[in-house]
Design an enzyme around this catalytic site. Structure first.
Site, PDB file in Angstrom:
ATOM      1  N   TYR A 136     -13.029  17.585 -16.230  1.00 35.87           N
ATOM      2  CA  TYR A 136     -13.625  16.248 -16.239  1.00 35.87           C
ATOM      3  C   TYR A 136     -14.712  16.194 -15.151  1.00 35.87           C
ATOM      4  O   TYR A 136     -14.501  16.713 -14.045  1.00 35.87           O
ATOM      5  CB  TYR A 136     -12.524  15.207 -16.010  1.00 35.87           C
ATOM      6  N   ASP A 169      -3.822  19.091 -14.947  1.00 39.56           N
ATOM      7  CA  ASP A 169      -4.181  17.734 -15.367  1.00 39.56           C
ATOM      8  C   ASP A 169      -3.753  17.599 -16.834  1.00 39.56           C
ATOM      9  O   ASP A 169      -4.333  18.226 -17.726  1.00 39.56           O
ATOM     10  CB  ASP A 169      -5.693  17.527 -15.193  1.00 39.56           C
ATOM     11  N   LYS A 218      -5.681   6.455 -19.350  1.00 41.41           N
ATOM     12  CA  LYS A 218      -5.933   6.968 -20.697  1.00 41.41           C
ATOM     13  C   LYS A 218      -4.698   6.783 -21.596  1.00 41.41           C
ATOM     14  O   LYS A 218      -4.289   5.667 -21.835  1.00 41.41           O
ATOM     15  CB  LYS A 218      -6.385   8.427 -20.596  1.00 41.41           C
ATOM     16  N   ARG A 222       0.848  -1.202   0.000  1.00 42.71           N
ATOM     17  CA  ARG A 222       0.000   0.000   0.000  1.00 42.71           C
ATOM     18  C   ARG A 222       0.882   1.250   0.000  1.00 42.71           C
ATOM     19  O   ARG A 222       0.494   2.307  -0.486  1.00 42.71           O
ATOM     20  CB  ARG A 222      -0.933   0.028   1.222  1.00 42.71           C
TER      21      ARG A 222
HETATM   22  C1  LIG Z   1      -8.914  14.675 -17.810  1.00 44.98           C
HETATM   23  C2  LIG Z   1      -9.267  13.567 -16.859  1.00 44.98           C
HETATM   24  N1  LIG Z   1      -8.787  13.597 -15.605  1.00 44.98           N
HETATM   25  C3  LIG Z   1      -9.067  12.612 -14.716  1.00 44.98           C
HETATM   26  C4  LIG Z   1      -9.884  11.557 -15.066  1.00 44.98           C
HETATM   27  C5  LIG Z   1     -10.191  10.479 -14.053  1.00 44.98           C
HETATM   28  O1  LIG Z   1      -9.468   9.333 -14.350  1.00 44.98           O
HETATM   29  P1  LIG Z   1      -9.906   7.831 -13.914  1.00 44.98           P
HETATM   30  O2  LIG Z   1     -11.096   7.469 -14.745  1.00 44.98           O
HETATM   31  O3  LIG Z   1      -8.691   7.023 -14.205  1.00 44.98           O
HETATM   32  O4  LIG Z   1     -10.249   7.879 -12.463  1.00 44.98           O
HETATM   33  C6  LIG Z   1     -10.396  11.478 -16.362  1.00 44.98           C
HETATM   34  C7  LIG Z   1     -11.261  10.347 -16.754  1.00 44.98           C
HETATM   35  O5  LIG Z   1     -11.799  10.302 -17.852  1.00 44.98           O
HETATM   36  C8  LIG Z   1     -10.078  12.505 -17.284  1.00 44.98           C
HETATM   37  O6  LIG Z   1     -10.549  12.490 -18.544  1.00 44.98           O
END
Ligand SMILES: Cc1ncc(COP(=O)(O)O)c(C=O)c1O
Length: 394
Positions: free
Chosen positions: A114, A186, A211, A61
């Protein structure tokens, strides 16, 4: 490693974190260490590792050898001092925000991050006494004005999901630092191949590794990279609250990362060709892609991005009815809630990035019901364009 000695990103994607390692039994490929714990008969040695005086692992962990290679590869790819990983992208987002923000503080961001991230701002941070001010997406003047009023943290995606708006990282870093705030970016949609947020002045860069980083839609994960002092605070929060990246997922992400540069270059080229095609199609009302010269983000993207990315959005003149008709006709696209894979993905925000929102909330965020988010894969460009032409008709 300074810039002069920094290998290219394509080389780091392959070798980063694996160069000086002597893997188990002389294996050339990263072993998958599926062990929850690590044993020591010498208690002094155990104590030294437990207290961080010598390198080693105690419990997965906290740290794990396979996960550590993923973190090191990402640290190198983002040009950071340190990196720590998470079970998902949302764990990276929420752990970063909760580790760094406390009651009485204020965060400034934009309206159409998001959907999950937006919910952290609107539903969860306020319960902890943190105020979130969300500006119109891509409106740098509004962002600067709100940042100038005082805040602890500024948070943006670039490009954003799903409206593919570009934020000027250097400009926002300047505004954030003037106000004594941190800038968190991000970088999921751009990837380190297209944008290097830390070099542009951001304090932290994070990803949904699910992604483009993994790229094969078979692993979930998240990562945040930045200065050691900040990463240590976020690591400590994650180590205790427990959203750790599983070794199996880290192993798949490391394997995926080796082809990151190749994949992203092909996705950049495909997306640009498709955006050009869609922008002249009679059924299409508008296309969002920073590679198009008339796109609102074109000038900033041309300065801060290596390629314009593999994500685009377009809205259909026929609205939701046209979306429901066109999407099932696509042969070479999964109609599914993800992005960044080797295969093309398409879907409306209503069932993907903004499923958590009502239609009214989406409208308020500037997300029309005729919008399709299209994440371009590595398929042949001509096949994808023909597929779209058939699906859209006309
Ligand atoms: C720009 C962005 N940030 C964060 C996330 C969250 O990622 P996760 O689905 O791996 O939790 C996503 C999910 O689509 C995303 O598109």
């Amino acid at each position: 490693m300074n810039d002069a000695t920094r290998p290219s990103l394509a080389t780091l994607a392959v070798w980063g974190g694996e160069l000086d390692k002597s893997f188990w039994e002389r294996a050339t490929q990263l072993p998958l260490v599926q062990s929850a714990s690590f044993g020591y008969r010498d208690l002094d040695e155990w104590m030294d590792v437990a207290l961080g005086r010598t390198p080693g692992h105690i419990y997965s962990r906290n740290t794990n050898p396979t996960v550590a290679v993923f973190e090191e590869k990402m640290r190198l790819l983002e040009g950071a001092e340190a990196a720590t990983s998470f079970a998902t992208g949302m764990a990276a987002v929420s752990n970063t925000l909760f580790a760094l923000l406390g009651a009485g503080q204020r965060v400034v961001s934009v309206r159409d991050s998001y959907g999950g991230t937006a919910k952290v701002f609107t539903d969860f941070l306020p319960k902890q006494g943190v105020t979130a001010t969300l500006c119109p997406t891509g409106d740098h003047e509004a962002l600067e004005q709100e940042i100038g009023k005082g805040c602890a943290l500024v948070y943006v995606e670039s490009p954003t999901n799903p409206t593919i708006r570009v934020h000027d990282i250097a400009r926002l870093a300047h505004a954030a630092h003037q106000a004594g705030a941190l800038l968190v970016v991000d970088n999921t949609c751009a990837t380190p191949i297209n944008t290097q947020p830390l070099a542009l002045g951001a304090d932290l860069v994070l990803h949904s590794a699910t992604k483009f980083l993994g790229g094969h839609e078979d692993a979930m994960g998240g990562v945040v990279c930045g200065p050691s002092a900040l990463i240590q605070r976020i690591y400590h929060y994650r180590e205790i609250t427990g959203a750790s990246l599983a070794p199996m997922h880290a192993w798949l992400l490391v394997r995926g990362l080796k082809t990151l540069a190749l994949r992203v270059r092909q996705q950049n080229a495909n997306a640009l060709a498709i955006a050009r095609f869609l922008s002249t199609h009679p059924a299409v009302a508008s296309v969002g892609y920073p590679g198009l010269p008339d796109d609102a983000g074109h000038e900033i993207a041309s300065r801060q991005m290596e390629g314009y990315g593999g994500m685009l959005c377009f809205s259909l003149k026929g609205g939701w009815t046209a979306v429901k008709e066109a999407l099932p006709r696509l042969r070479y696209a999964h109609c599914a809630a993800s992005l960044g894979g080797v295969q093309t993905f398409a879907g409306p925000p209503a069932t993907t990035s903004h499923v958590e929102c009502t239609a009214e909330e989406r409208a308020a965020l500037g997300i029309p019901e005729g919008l399709i988010r299209y994440s371009v894969g590595i398929e042949d460009t001509v096949d994808l364009i023909e597929d779209l032409a058939e699906a859209l008709g006309g």
